[in-house]
Enzyme design. Structure first.
Site, short mmCIF file in Angstrom:
data_model
loop_
_atom_site.label_atom_id
_atom_site.label_comp_id
_atom_site.label_asym_id
_atom_site.label_seq_id
_atom_site.Cartn_x
_atom_site.Cartn_y
_atom_site.Cartn_z
N SER A 1 11.17 34.05 -34.26
CA SER A 1 11.74 33.71 -33.19
C SER A 1 10.58 32.76 -32.38
CB SER A 1 12.23 34.99 -32.39
OG SER A 1 13.28 35.58 -33.27
N SER B 1 14.31 36.60 -28.52
CA SER B 1 14.21 37.95 -29.14
C SER B 1 15.74 38.42 -29.57
CB SER B 1 13.69 39.11 -28.29
OG SER B 1 13.59 40.25 -28.68
N GLY B 2 15.99 38.65 -30.94
CA GLY B 2 17.23 39.07 -31.48
C GLY B 2 17.55 40.50 -30.83
N THR C 1 11.48 43.77 -28.69
CA THR C 1 9.95 43.71 -29.11
C THR C 1 9.23 44.01 -27.99
OG1 THR C 1 11.04 41.99 -30.45
CG2 THR C 1 8.46 41.99 -30.17
N GLU D 1 18.08 33.38 -35.72
CA GLU D 1 16.97 32.56 -35.68
C GLU D 1 17.80 31.05 -35.75
OE1 GLU D 1 13.84 35.49 -37.60
OE2 GLU D 1 14.99 33.96 -38.75
#
Length: 205
Positions: A52, A91-92, A96, A172
């Protein structure tokens, strides 16, 4: 290897179909809010972990070519963030740890946070000023509260399909396509074409 497992164009068609599905589900209010946030920001900072982060850097490079004052968080030449600046996080999961820390720091400094994600219910989604949810068609992030760092260490990777868009590939890919579409929209807004962008390309290599 049999021919049926080497049909790469078939996987490309599946990816193209997933792009169409994601596009149809995008919230125009979210995308419009993100676009306006970028246009009105004093300076733009970008951040992302792992792959990412590569998408974030690609977005920053194109914004630089468009003449924006843009920086990548973590680089040695990145200046101090000030009120009126905007951080764009890719950020999927939206969980994070390092990205959550960045977002909280930016909010404390009076800056704005925009999140590009696949998880509309996350720590960063709740504190961001604008959120663009690209969806989670493969189910990779669905119900997963573990962080990027934890998945890296423990190998806790999950995918709806063993071969198609494994791990976080779908997010992504969608993030890259979305950010490139934003660049196209910004080019239209700024009335700039390829000639203007080319004039800002690196010329000392």
């Amino acid at each position: 290897m049999t021919e049926e497992f080497a049909d790469i164009p078939l996987f490309m068609e599946q990816m193209a179909e997933s792009i169409r599905k994601t596009t149809a589900l995008l919230d125009k209010a979210e995308t419009s809010s993100f676009f306006q946030q970028i246009l009105t920001a004093n300076r733009v900072y970008v951040a992302g972990a792992g792959r990412s982060g590569l998408i974030a850097r690609a977005f920053a490079m194109r914004m630089l070519h468009l003449g924006f004052d843009v920086y990548v968080v973590g680089e040695t030449i990145t200046p101090a963030l000030k009120p009126g600046d905007t951080l764009v996080v890719f950020s999927g999961s939206g969980e994070t740890h390092s990205m959550v820390t960045y977002a909280n720091t930016v909010k404390g400094l009076g800056g704005n946070v925009c999140l590009i994600t696949a998880s509309s219910e996350s720590s960063m989604s709740r504190l961001a000023d604008c959120v663009v949810n690209l969806g989670d068609l493969t189910g990779y992030y669905r119900g997963d509260t573990s962080t990027f760092e934890k998945r890296q260490v423990t190998g806790q990777y999950r995918s709806a399909s063993a071969a198609f868009a494994p791990l976080g590939t779908h997010f992504e890919t969608m993030a890259l396509i979305f950010s490139d579409a934003v660049i196209s929209a910004l080019m239209e807004a700024k009335k700039e074409g390829a000639r203007e962008l080319k004039g800002r390309l690196l010329n000392v290599d």
